[in-house]
Design a protein around this motif. Structure first.
Motif, short mmCIF file in Angstrom:
data_model
loop_
_atom_site.label_atom_id
_atom_site.label_comp_id
_atom_site.label_asym_id
_atom_site.label_seq_id
_atom_site.Cartn_x
_atom_site.Cartn_y
_atom_site.Cartn_z
N ASN A 43 -2.52 31.92 19.13
CA ASN A 43 -2.35 32.11 17.69
C ASN A 43 -3.46 31.45 16.88
N LEU A 44 -4.02 32.21 15.97
CA LEU A 44 -4.93 31.68 14.94
C LEU A 44 -4.26 31.96 13.60
N LEU A 45 -3.42 31.04 13.15
CA LEU A 45 -2.54 31.33 12.02
C LEU A 45 -2.85 30.46 10.80
N VAL A 46 -2.80 31.09 9.64
CA VAL A 46 -2.71 30.36 8.38
C VAL A 46 -1.33 30.56 7.76
N SER A 47 -0.62 31.57 8.20
CA SER A 47 0.63 31.99 7.55
C SER A 47 1.78 31.03 7.73
N ASP A 48 1.75 30.21 8.78
CA ASP A 48 2.92 29.40 9.13
C ASP A 48 2.85 27.97 8.62
N LYS A 49 1.92 27.69 7.70
CA LYS A 49 1.72 26.31 7.26
C LYS A 49 1.96 26.16 5.77
N GLU A 50 2.68 25.10 5.42
CA GLU A 50 2.86 24.75 4.02
C GLU A 50 1.54 24.23 3.45
N PRO A 51 1.34 24.35 2.15
CA PRO A 51 0.12 23.79 1.55
C PRO A 51 -0.02 22.30 1.86
N GLY A 52 -1.25 21.91 2.15
CA GLY A 52 -1.52 20.53 2.52
C GLY A 52 -2.71 20.47 3.46
N PRO A 53 -2.95 19.31 4.06
CA PRO A 53 -4.15 19.14 4.88
C PRO A 53 -4.23 20.09 6.06
N GLU A 54 -3.09 20.35 6.72
CA GLU A 54 -3.15 21.23 7.89
C GLU A 54 -3.49 22.66 7.50
N LEU A 55 -2.94 23.13 6.40
CA LEU A 55 -3.28 24.48 5.95
C LEU A 55 -4.76 24.55 5.57
N ALA A 102 4.16 31.94 -0.11
CA ALA A 102 2.88 32.64 -0.25
C ALA A 102 2.19 32.28 -1.56
N ALA A 103 2.96 32.14 -2.62
CA ALA A 103 2.38 31.78 -3.91
C ALA A 103 1.71 30.41 -3.83
N SER A 108 -4.59 27.63 -1.77
CA SER A 108 -5.43 27.02 -0.74
C SER A 108 -6.38 28.03 -0.10
N GLY A 109 -6.49 29.20 -0.68
CA GLY A 109 -7.41 30.20 -0.16
C GLY A 109 -6.83 31.15 0.85
N VAL A 110 -5.51 31.22 0.91
CA VAL A 110 -4.84 32.13 1.85
C VAL A 110 -4.61 33.48 1.18
N GLU A 111 -4.91 34.54 1.90
CA GLU A 111 -4.59 35.88 1.43
C GLU A 111 -3.18 36.25 1.89
N ALA A 112 -2.35 36.70 0.98
CA ALA A 112 -0.98 37.07 1.32
C ALA A 112 -0.58 38.27 0.47
N VAL A 113 -0.08 39.32 1.14
CA VAL A 113 0.28 40.57 0.47
C VAL A 113 1.78 40.79 0.66
N GLU A 114 2.51 40.84 -0.45
CA GLU A 114 3.95 41.07 -0.36
C GLU A 114 4.23 42.49 0.10
#
Length: 375
Positions: A43-55, A102-103, A108-114
């Motif tokens: 997995n190379l994921l950005v989707s599963d992380k809350e905003p913060g250092p890890e994201l 997602a909002a 943090s620069g994540v692309e998210a499409v509802e």
């Protein structure tokens, strides 16, 4: 320099350090990718992380993986697939929670499409028809983790010594100057602890505390099939399970196809030490949850299952950077289930630290000395 650990994080550290002009030796007590890396989904994921250092680290790493994939055919070699991730919710409440997450992530620069419920089958035709909605993340991707580790090491040109166990640290005063192994001593200007689930044990050899614990996870593998699942698809509950501190069994379906035609079904989480006992209860739960998302899987055979151990830190953040308690020692471990995704950024940042360059990213949240010392 010496890197302890031949998984994907150690391989990424070797790749970026060598590219920065350093001479690198990697020591691994087993085989390359023989630990947590070899038991991962890729997995190379950005989707599963809350905003913060890890994201923030994941967003940086996503860009680094894309750059790596474009270099010298590496993308094809490691089966890099920028196919995106689809997170789905069973209830209206769950869909609202996804929209809120997602909002926050977009800042943090994540692309998210509802994705409204009526449009889900446009992304995945075989999804269950009664889901409440979802969110599509174009930046999510996948690699074959064992291939990724092997090809990064090959591209680095590092000397790789497998079957070598580190038994201690060499010192000159307070400074770490190399490692002692069961095959002799290795001098080094710096030592990088990339030992994954065993990173705490390697840190202890230098007299410092890095509390990394194993968190077991199972994956089911189906028989090879014609193309069936287009993206990485998982239930919204997965995000909560990743952040959980519970020791008991937790699971939420993560379903994805592979270039070989098999479908990978994860993921469970439980803290049971290094117990590799097969858990039929965990596998049954995974199968039920996968069928809930994709009813078509009810008639598909599972051909094998395997488990691995995620390197879990109590605050769910990895340990990255120089250790002020032991000059000459750096850490790149404790990524839990995100190590493959975060490997590229971790290697890049470690190389910057080794060469004295200013890191592209603030390493303070990941500092090795943030934990209480053990008596």
């Amino acid at each position: 320099m010496v890197i302890v650990g031949g998984g994907v994080v150690g391989a990424a550290c070797a790749y970026y350090a060598a590219r920065a002009g350093l001479t690198v030796t990697v020591v691994e007590r087993g085989a390359v990718a023989g630990g947590t890396t070899g038991a991962g989904e890729g997995n190379l994921l950005v989707s599963d992380k809350e905003p913060g250092p890890e994201l923030d680290l994941a967003v940086l790493s996503s860009a680094r993986w894309a750059e790596l994939a474009a270099e010298d055919g590496l993308g094809a070699a490691v089966e890099y697939e920028p196919k995106g991730g689809l997170v789905v919710a069973e209830t209206e409440e769950g869909a609202a929670g996804l929209a809120g997450l997602a909002a926050r992530q977009r800042a943090s620069g994540v692309e998210a499409v509802e994705v409204p419920a009526a449009e889900l089958t446009g992304y995945e035709p075989h999804l269950a028809p009664d889901l409440a909605g979802g969110m599509f993340y174009p930046q999510d991707a996948q690699v074959q983790p064992m291939l990724a580790a092997a090809h990064l090491l090959r591209a680095s040109g590092a000397e790789v010594r497998t079957g070598v166990t580190v038994t201690g640290m060499s010192r000159s005063g307070a400074r770490v100057t190399g490692v002692r192994t069961d095959r002799g001593d290795l001098a080094a200007g710096a030592v990088v602890n990339a030992a994954g689930t065993w990173g705490g044990e390697v840190a202890a050899l230098a007299g410092v505390n890095v509390p990394i614990l194993p968190r077991r996870g199972f994956i089911l593998v189906t028989e090879p099939l014609p193309p069936l699942i287009r993206h990485k698809v998982y239930a919204a509950e997965y995000v909560a399970n990743v952040a959980s501190d519970d020791e008991g069994l937790e699971s939420s379906a993560v379903v994805e196809g592979t270039p070989a035609g098999t479908i990978l079904i994860g993921a469970t989480r439980e803290r049971v030490g290094f117990d590799r006992t097969l858990s039929t209860a965990a596998l049954r739960r995974l199968a039920r949850q996968a069928i809930r998302l994709f009813p078509v899987l009810a008639d598909v055979a599972a051909i094998r299952a395997y488990c691995g151990f995620r390197p879990y830190c109590p605050d769910h953040l990895p340990v990255i950077g120089p250790d002020p308690r032991a000059e000459g020692l750096l850490h790149a471990c404790g990524h839990e289930g995100a190590g493959i995704g975060l490997a590229a950024a971790t290697g890049h940042l470690i190389a910057q630290s080794l060469t004295g360059a200013r890191p592209d990213f603030d390493l303070h949240p990941f500092r090795p000395d943030r934990f209480p010392e053990q008596p």
